[in-house]
Design an enzyme around this catalytic site. Structure first.
Site, PDB file in Angstrom:
ATOM      1  N   CYS A  65       0.841  -1.240   0.107  1.00 15.57           N
ATOM      2  CA  CYS A  65      -0.096  -0.124   0.085  1.00 15.57           C
ATOM      3  C   CYS A  65       0.881   1.309  -0.169  1.00 15.57           C
ATOM      4  O   CYS A  65       0.237   2.386  -0.079  1.00 15.57           O
ATOM      5  CB  CYS A  65      -1.018   0.089   0.980  1.00 15.57           C
ATOM      6  SG  CYS A  65      -2.076  -1.382   0.874  1.00 15.57           S
ATOM      7  N   HIS A 120      -2.455   8.682   5.357  1.00 18.86           N
ATOM      8  CA  HIS A 120      -2.896   7.609   5.095  1.00 18.86           C
ATOM      9  C   HIS A 120      -4.117   7.223   5.240  1.00 18.86           C
ATOM     10  O   HIS A 120      -5.024   6.790   4.324  1.00 18.86           O
ATOM     11  CB  HIS A 120      -1.801   6.326   5.774  1.00 18.86           C
ATOM     12  CG  HIS A 120      -2.303   5.059   5.006  1.00 18.86           C
ATOM     13  ND1 HIS A 120      -2.080   4.771   3.765  1.00 18.86           N
ATOM     14  CD2 HIS A 120      -2.796   3.933   5.558  1.00 18.86           C
ATOM     15  CE1 HIS A 120      -2.313   3.330   3.708  1.00 18.86           C
ATOM     16  NE2 HIS A 120      -2.669   2.978   4.952  1.00 18.86           N
ATOM     17  N   LYS A 153      -9.218   8.923   1.431  1.00 18.88           N
ATOM     18  CA  LYS A 153     -10.118   7.587   1.408  1.00 18.88           C
ATOM     19  C   LYS A 153     -11.292   7.482   1.781  1.00 18.88           C
ATOM     20  O   LYS A 153     -12.121   6.558   1.572  1.00 18.88           O
ATOM     21  CB  LYS A 153      -9.026   6.621   2.313  1.00 18.88           C
ATOM     22  CG  LYS A 153      -7.496   6.442   1.401  1.00 18.88           C
ATOM     23  CD  LYS A 153      -6.863   5.239   2.326  1.00 18.88           C
ATOM     24  CE  LYS A 153      -5.380   5.068   1.802  1.00 18.88           C
ATOM     25  NZ  LYS A 153      -4.474   6.025   2.084  1.00 18.88           N
ATOM     26  N   HIS A 189      -9.817   2.902  -0.650  1.00 20.06           N
ATOM     27  CA  HIS A 189      -8.365   2.543  -0.603  1.00 20.06           C
ATOM     28  C   HIS A 189      -7.978   1.679  -1.378  1.00 20.06           C
ATOM     29  O   HIS A 189      -8.359   0.607  -1.442  1.00 20.06           O
ATOM     30  CB  HIS A 189      -8.197   1.982   1.003  1.00 20.06           C
ATOM     31  CG  HIS A 189      -6.708   1.599   1.180  1.00 20.06           C
ATOM     32  ND1 HIS A 189      -5.535   2.045   0.489  1.00 20.06           N
ATOM     33  CD2 HIS A 189      -6.041   0.977   2.107  1.00 20.06           C
ATOM     34  CE1 HIS A 189      -4.439   1.561   1.016  1.00 20.06           C
ATOM     35  NE2 HIS A 189      -4.790   0.972   1.965  1.00 20.06           N
ATOM     36  N   PHE A 197       0.748  -3.045   4.597  1.00 17.29           N
ATOM     37  CA  PHE A 197       1.316  -4.719   4.733  1.00 17.29           C
ATOM     38  C   PHE A 197       2.850  -5.015   4.667  1.00 17.29           C
ATOM     39  O   PHE A 197       3.098  -4.462   3.612  1.00 17.29           O
ATOM     40  CB  PHE A 197       0.121  -5.606   4.092  1.00 17.29           C
ATOM     41  CG  PHE A 197      -1.315  -5.445   4.553  1.00 17.29           C
ATOM     42  CD1 PHE A 197      -1.659  -4.756   5.500  1.00 17.29           C
ATOM     43  CD2 PHE A 197      -2.190  -6.743   4.346  1.00 17.29           C
ATOM     44  CE1 PHE A 197      -2.815  -4.786   6.185  1.00 17.29           C
ATOM     45  CE2 PHE A 197      -3.372  -6.958   4.901  1.00 17.29           C
ATOM     46  CZ  PHE A 197      -3.595  -5.752   5.452  1.00 17.29           C
TER      47      PHE A 197
END
Lengths: 403, 422
Positions: free
Chosen positions: B169, B309, B341, B346, B405
């Site tokens: 991401c 984020h 987002k 996302h 991740f």
């Protein structure tokens, strides 16, 4: 700034570790065998260079094994060998060391298992580790976690040239901070039917059944390559820092360059590969007559081989020793360039050029090392690679003892 | 003289908008583009909502053959590239092709295509040994996302360094960061940079279901993505692409290009902690922010806007809030920090580039997009998230952060330095 390789690790069809890898290379051993994990009847490719006898639990904690695919096992094991080999203390400052492990197909077998669960049993049967095992970044993430490395962390997906590109990227990263990078590339996509079937669509894989008569690059008999799997990793450091800590320098990464050819085309005409080689030599400050050996891309398709041979003749009008030890075990997709870089480092160290297994005679106008290994005075090696997605890359490695 | 990378053009394909103008209208109006999934039948899934792009590749300029060859995510990238090139008006024919590069990010690549083809080749999951004869003609290119950058390179005639970056991401930030480095380090003069993703597929939705990372507010999709809100319950999957044209600053200036901003700083770090978990204190993200600001030679007090984020998971929102406070100190409280987002979902690897496009537009227009759906703030998240309504504000320096991740934490600093501003 010059980078040096102070640690090296491999997982290859010759086994785990650079010792076994080099032994197989120098012998010119052929490690290609029928793929036996499933019934390949009806598959357009039935031979491969599998990593055999590899039990991840011999090397890794069980919790890593269950949540990762084989491509990550290979990466973690190769990374561990490279780190240990380097003697670099990564614990002193976790931010000093970065990780960049290239990937090709990601966690292919893991992914197929979960796709089977999805379509066979339903969405609620997809397991919790799919989200971290299948994606291309899995190996960098796990290597970073396992070794507590918090430096620049990256993942490049540029197929065969991955490791070569990673060496260039590492140089760029270290210019901006940190002391070392653990770089590598890993692939495991021939043990499961789906990823093998995907690769076979390219039409560049051999459909032969006789391991002795396939993947013969630069010969008239070649009709594609044998796919393989494997990984290689290197710990690279700034040359000055490595010397200051008294590290054993295995090779100097003197220059790297990348260019683009065409998607799926393996650089038609060879112009991209030529430019990459020229760029790498220019950055390394090396002239063609100083190059002692070329580790060729050796795709094993007539047109691509002719293009590469033409580029080599243009680059080295006075001739140069060329080898393609990967014919002994196959082309490990994203791992291919990494295994070639490892072979070149070992070759410089041993002052021996490993042969191009099974290719009986050198083609006209190309000093291809065949049949037996050739001892030689080796100061500088050029590694070439072309990728399925269109990238070409070249790296110049030099022996630390001749600088 | 130190080489610098400047952004001279942007292109966007996002949920609710297939060009940059429509995208910005949507964001500044605070409109959300989340809805029930239409790309496949989500019956039986825990999360059945997503932010989808209404997309007709041929209507948006692709040839039939290109559309047939490229997976959806690469189509997004191709359309965004055309817009970015037109926006920048970079005369590529005047630049040596060996000096033009491509740096594109994606987290999961052609997963949707791999998923679809597997269902056919395995006869609905019945056969482990798939039928290779049933494979589509371009499945080899789907296996690895390297061809994403290759397709863009072919379209623009680039023959320099062409790379696909796949750091989960943070891919969309990292791809642009690498592109800027390629210009700074004299490897290229122009780099087409960006990211693309089309992950709204059965396997991707199922794998996030399995770890309960996605929102299950299926009955109210428009309000499902609620970063920093106490009633948030996970992220909403999105898709899309953004492409930025990066040029070497002095050459761009010479040709009279409209210089939007410098890509002034970039850093990323692994957290070396957990593939999906985050340590609350956020020291690795803070470190990335500090390094990026140092590279940009920007004091923290220069930051006018933080593009978060802001995925809308509890752990992310708190981790990120603490990381930004750690890096910016008291200035964090004075600085608007928003998550788009909340509106476009996302889109994994793509979102970092889409967010950078939003940052450029915030500079261009002097408007900070809001965090939609933030009506009941999480008491643990106490910064200025610009809830619901956009805000006018002069923006010269932007910090954009990403987290993903694998433990990746990235930060990019964009700066309309005095020279760019004049």
């Amino acid at each position: 700034m010059n980078l040096v390789i102070t640690g090296l690790g491999t997982v290859s069809p010759a086994g785990t570790g650079t010792h076994d890898y080099w032994a197989a290379l120098v012998e010119g051993r052929s490690l290609i065998a029928p793929l036996s994990d499933f019934d390949t009847d009806g598959f357009p490719v039935r031979l491969g260079g599998r990593v055999r006898g590899f039990d991840p639990l011999d090397h890794l904690d069980g919790r890593y094994v269950v949540q990762t695919d084989a491509f990550t096992w290979f990466a973690m094991v190769a990374a561990e060998e490279a780190l240990e080999d380097s003697g670099f203390d990564v614990t002193a400052d976790p931010y000093a060391t970065g990780v960049l492990i290239c990937s090709g197909a990601g966690g292919a077998e893991f992914g197929q298992r979960e796709l089977t669960a999805l379509y066979g049993s339903g969405p609620s049967h997809v397991g919790p580790y799919q989200s971290i095992a299948w994606f291309y970044a899995a190996s960098t993430g796990q290597v970073s976690i396992r070794n507590q490395l918090k430096g620049m962390c990256g993942v490049l997906v540029t197929d065969e040239p991955g490791m070569l590109d990673a060496l260039g990227q590492a140089e760029q990263a270290l210019r901006r901070g940190g002391s070392a990078m653990l770089v590598g590339a890993s692939e495991s996509a021939i043990g499961a039917p789906y990823s093998l079937a995907c690769q076979a669509v390219s039409g560049t894989l051999t459909d032969g059944d006789d391991p002795e008569s396939v993947y013969l690059p630069f010969t008239e008999r070649t009709v594609g390559y044998v796919p393989a799997e494997g990984a290689a990793a290197a710990l690279v450091e700034d040359q000055e820092l490595a010397r200051a800590r008294g590290a054993r320098v295995r090779a100097v990464v003197a220059g790297q360059a990348s260019t683009f050819g065409s998607v799926g085309g393996h650089d038609p005409g060879g112009e991209g590969l030529l430019h990459a080689a020229l760029g790498a030599m220019r950055r390394a400050g090396v002239t063609p007559d100083e190059v002692d050996v070329v580790f060729a891309d050796a795709l094993g398709m007539p047109k691509a081989d002719a293009d590469e041979a033409a580029a080599l003749r243009q680059l080295f009008p006075g001739g140069v020793a060329v080898t393609a030890p990967k014919t002994g075990f196959g082309r490990a997709h994203a791992g291919a360039g990494a295994l070639d870089v490892a072979a070149a480092v070992l070759s410089l160290e041993h002052q021996v050029i490993p042969p191009t297994p099974r290719v009986p005679d050198p083609p006209a106008g190309l000093d291809l090392v065949v049949r037996v290994a050739r001892p030689a005075r080796l100061r500088t090696a050029l590694v070439l690679s072309r990728g399925m997605g269109g990238g070409n890359s070249a790296v110049v490695l030099t022996s630390p003892h001749h600088v | 003289m130190r080489r610098e990378a400047v952004i001279t053009g942007i292109g966007v394909v996002a949920p609710g908008a297939t060009n940059a103008t429509a995208f910005w209208d949507m964001l500044t109006a605070g409109r959300t583009a989340t809805r029930g999934i239409t790309l496949f039948d989500p019956t039986g899934y825990r999360s059945r909502i997503a932010a989808e792009v209404d997309f007709d590749p041929v209507a948006l300029g692709l040839e039939h053959e290109q559309a047939e060859r490229m997976d959806r995510y690469a189509q997004f990238a191709a359309v965004a590239t055309a817009e970015a090139l037109a926006d920048s008006a970079v005369p590529l024919t005047d630049v040596s092709p060996w000096r033009v590069g491509v740096s594109m990010g994606t987290a999961v690549g052609a997963t949707s295509q791999l998923d679809r083809e597997y269902a056919v080749m395995s006869r609905g999951g019945a056969d482990w040994v798939v039928d290779p004869g049933a494979a589509g003609p371009h499945l080899d290119l789907a296996l690895s996302p390297s061809s994403l950058s290759g397709e863009i390179a072919e379209r623009v005639g680039a023959r320099g360094p062409v790379r696909t970056v796949s750091t989960g991401c943070t891919s969309g930030l990292d791809a642009v960061g690498y592109a800027a480095q390629a210009i700074e380090d004299d490897l290229a003069d122009v780099v087409i940079a960006g990211a693309a993703e089309s992950p709204i597929s059965p396997i991707a939705m199922a794998c996030f279901d399995a770890i309960r990372a996605t929102s299950d507010t299926n009955d109210d999709p428009e309000h499902a993505s609620r970063p920093f809100d106490r009633h948030r319950n996970g992220f909403v999957m999105g898709e899309g692409a953004a492409v930025l044209v990066l040029e070497e600053a002095s050459a761009a200036r010479r040709r009279g290009a409209r210089l939007r901003c410098r890509v002034a700083g970039f850093a990323n770090h692994g957290n070396a902690f957990h593939m999906t978990g985050l340590r609350r204190e956020g020291s690795e993200m803070a470190r990335a922010i500090t390094t990026a600001l140092d590279q940009a030679r920007c004091p923290v007090t220069d930051v006018d806007y933080v593009n978060a984020h802001g995925s809308g998971t509890v752990q992310n929102d708190r981790h990120e809030t603490d990381a930004v406070k750690r890096a910016l100190g008291e200035h964090a409280r004075r600085t608007p920090m928003t998550s788009i987002k909340s509106m476009v979902g996302h889109s994994l690897g793509a979102i970092g580039s889409i967010e950078l496009a939003a940052c450029v537009l915030a500079m261009d227009t002097g408007v900070v997009p809001p965090t939609a759906n933030l009506t009941t703030p999480d008491p643990e998240c106490d910064l200025d998230y610009v809830p619901v309504t956009a805000r006018e504000r002069r923006v010269d320096v932007v910090l954009s952060v990403g987290s993903g991740f694998g433990g990746f934490q990235s930060a990019v600093v964009l700066d309309r330095g005095s020279e760019v501003r004049s």
